[in-house]
Design a protein around this motif. Structure first.
Motif, mmCIF file in Angstrom:
data_model
loop_
_atom_site.group_PDB
_atom_site.id
_atom_site.type_symbol
_atom_site.label_atom_id
_atom_site.label_comp_id
_atom_site.label_asym_id
_atom_site.label_seq_id
_atom_site.Cartn_x
_atom_site.Cartn_y
_atom_site.Cartn_z
ATOM 1 N N GLN A 1 -4.585 4.212 3.998
ATOM 2 C CA GLN A 1 -5.518 3.146 4.350
ATOM 3 C C GLN A 1 -6.923 3.481 3.856
ATOM 4 O OE1 GLN A 1 -5.055 2.660 8.595
ATOM 5 N NE2 GLN A 1 -3.354 1.236 8.337
ATOM 6 N N ILE A 2 -7.276 4.737 3.912
ATOM 7 C CA ILE A 2 -8.598 5.164 3.435
ATOM 8 C C ILE A 2 -8.723 4.910 1.934
ATOM 9 C CG2 ILE A 2 -10.103 7.172 3.059
ATOM 10 C CD1 ILE A 2 -8.995 8.269 5.766
ATOM 11 N N GLN A 3 -7.708 5.285 1.172
ATOM 12 C CA GLN A 3 -7.751 5.084 -0.277
ATOM 13 C C GLN A 3 -7.813 3.600 -0.632
ATOM 14 O OE1 GLN A 3 -4.162 7.356 -0.945
ATOM 15 N NE2 GLN A 3 -5.307 8.969 -2.031
ATOM 16 N N LEU A 4 -6.986 2.785 0.023
ATOM 17 C CA LEU A 4 -7.019 1.345 -0.251
ATOM 18 C C LEU A 4 -8.378 0.772 0.117
ATOM 19 C CD1 LEU A 4 -5.783 -1.304 -1.132
ATOM 20 C CD2 LEU A 4 -4.762 -1.519 1.157
ATOM 21 N N GLY A 5 -8.910 1.194 1.238
ATOM 22 C CA GLY A 5 -10.228 0.725 1.645
ATOM 23 C C GLY A 5 -11.288 1.048 0.611
ATOM 24 N N GLU A 6 -11.250 2.274 0.089
ATOM 25 C CA GLU A 6 -12.212 2.668 -0.937
ATOM 26 C C GLU A 6 -12.051 1.824 -2.199
ATOM 27 O OE1 GLU A 6 -11.479 6.859 -1.361
ATOM 28 O OE2 GLU A 6 -12.691 7.369 0.400
ATOM 29 N N GLY B 1 -13.303 -1.675 -1.442
ATOM 30 C CA GLY B 1 -14.660 -1.778 -0.935
ATOM 31 C C GLY B 1 -14.720 -2.201 0.520
ATOM 32 N N LEU B 2 -13.708 -1.786 1.280
ATOM 33 C CA LEU B 2 -13.623 -2.127 2.698
ATOM 34 C C LEU B 2 -13.443 -0.851 3.516
ATOM 35 C CD1 LEU B 2 -11.102 -5.087 2.342
ATOM 36 C CD2 LEU B 2 -13.550 -5.283 2.796
ATOM 37 N N ASP B 3 -13.840 -0.895 4.751
ATOM 38 C CA ASP B 3 -13.658 0.234 5.657
ATOM 39 C C ASP B 3 -12.178 0.393 5.971
ATOM 40 O OD1 ASP B 3 -15.134 2.125 7.622
ATOM 41 O OD2 ASP B 3 -13.645 1.081 8.859
ATOM 42 N N HIS B 4 -11.716 1.629 6.098
ATOM 43 C CA HIS B 4 -10.298 1.847 6.400
ATOM 44 C C HIS B 4 -9.904 1.240 7.745
ATOM 45 C CE1 HIS B 4 -10.553 5.191 9.364
ATOM 46 N NE2 HIS B 4 -11.710 5.416 8.765
ATOM 47 N N LYS B 5 -10.833 1.141 8.670
ATOM 48 C CA LYS B 5 -10.528 0.508 9.955
ATOM 49 C C LYS B 5 -10.272 -0.980 9.762
ATOM 50 C CE LYS B 5 -13.174 3.861 12.567
ATOM 51 N NZ LYS B 5 -14.368 4.112 13.360
ATOM 52 N N THR B 6 -10.959 -1.587 8.821
ATOM 53 C CA THR B 6 -10.721 -2.995 8.494
ATOM 54 C C THR B 6 -9.325 -3.154 7.910
ATOM 55 O OG1 THR B 6 -13.072 -3.378 8.118
ATOM 56 C CG2 THR B 6 -11.542 -4.946 7.107
ATOM 57 N N ILE B 7 -8.939 -2.248 7.011
ATOM 58 C CA ILE B 7 -7.585 -2.279 6.444
ATOM 59 C C ILE B 7 -6.558 -2.176 7.566
ATOM 60 C CG2 ILE B 7 -5.928 -1.076 4.942
ATOM 61 C CD1 ILE B 7 -8.151 -2.510 3.367
ATOM 62 N N HIS B 8 -6.774 -1.265 8.493
ATOM 63 C CA HIS B 8 -5.855 -1.091 9.627
ATOM 64 C C HIS B 8 -5.729 -2.392 10.429
ATOM 65 C CE1 HIS B 8 -3.820 0.939 12.974
ATOM 66 N NE2 HIS B 8 -4.579 0.181 13.739
ATOM 67 N N ARG C 1 0.837 -1.203 0.000
ATOM 68 C CA ARG C 1 0.000 0.000 0.000
ATOM 69 C C ARG C 1 0.870 1.250 0.000
ATOM 70 N NH1 ARG C 1 -1.048 3.304 3.930
ATOM 71 N NH2 ARG C 1 -0.597 1.860 5.632
ATOM 72 N N GLU C 2 1.876 1.272 0.864
ATOM 73 C CA GLU C 2 2.757 2.431 0.950
ATOM 74 C C GLU C 2 3.559 2.608 -0.332
ATOM 75 O OE1 GLU C 2 4.881 1.683 4.590
ATOM 76 O OE2 GLU C 2 3.269 2.532 5.817
#
Length: 78
Positions: A32-37, A40-47, A25-26
């Protein structure tokens, strides 16, 4: 559904996968927000996935791999 905690080696692998996701991702210049979008996942889930505190489903990993333009195997295997 098992109620016992997973063995230590499972937790270690989950953390390694999370580390690989975070690095990809980095490297892609994404938050995390962009990857989540994109996945199709919440950024908290990515975290939680990146830090190994959640047990992602196969579907989640497929979506993350696609968003990062990676194969699933490259995402989860060393």
């Amino acid at each position: 559904m098992p109620t016992d905690p997973p063995p230590d080696w499972v937790l270690t692998r989950r953390q390694a996968i999370g580390t690989r996701i975070r690095a990809a991702r980095e490297a892609a210049g994404l938050t995390q927000i962009q990857l989540g979008e994109m996945a199709g996942l919440d950024h908290k889930t990515i975290h939680r996935i990146e830090y190994g505190t959640s047990d992602p489903t196969l579907g989640m990993l497929i979506r993350i791999a696609a968003a990062l333009d990676m194969s699933l195997s490259d995402l989860v295997w060393e």
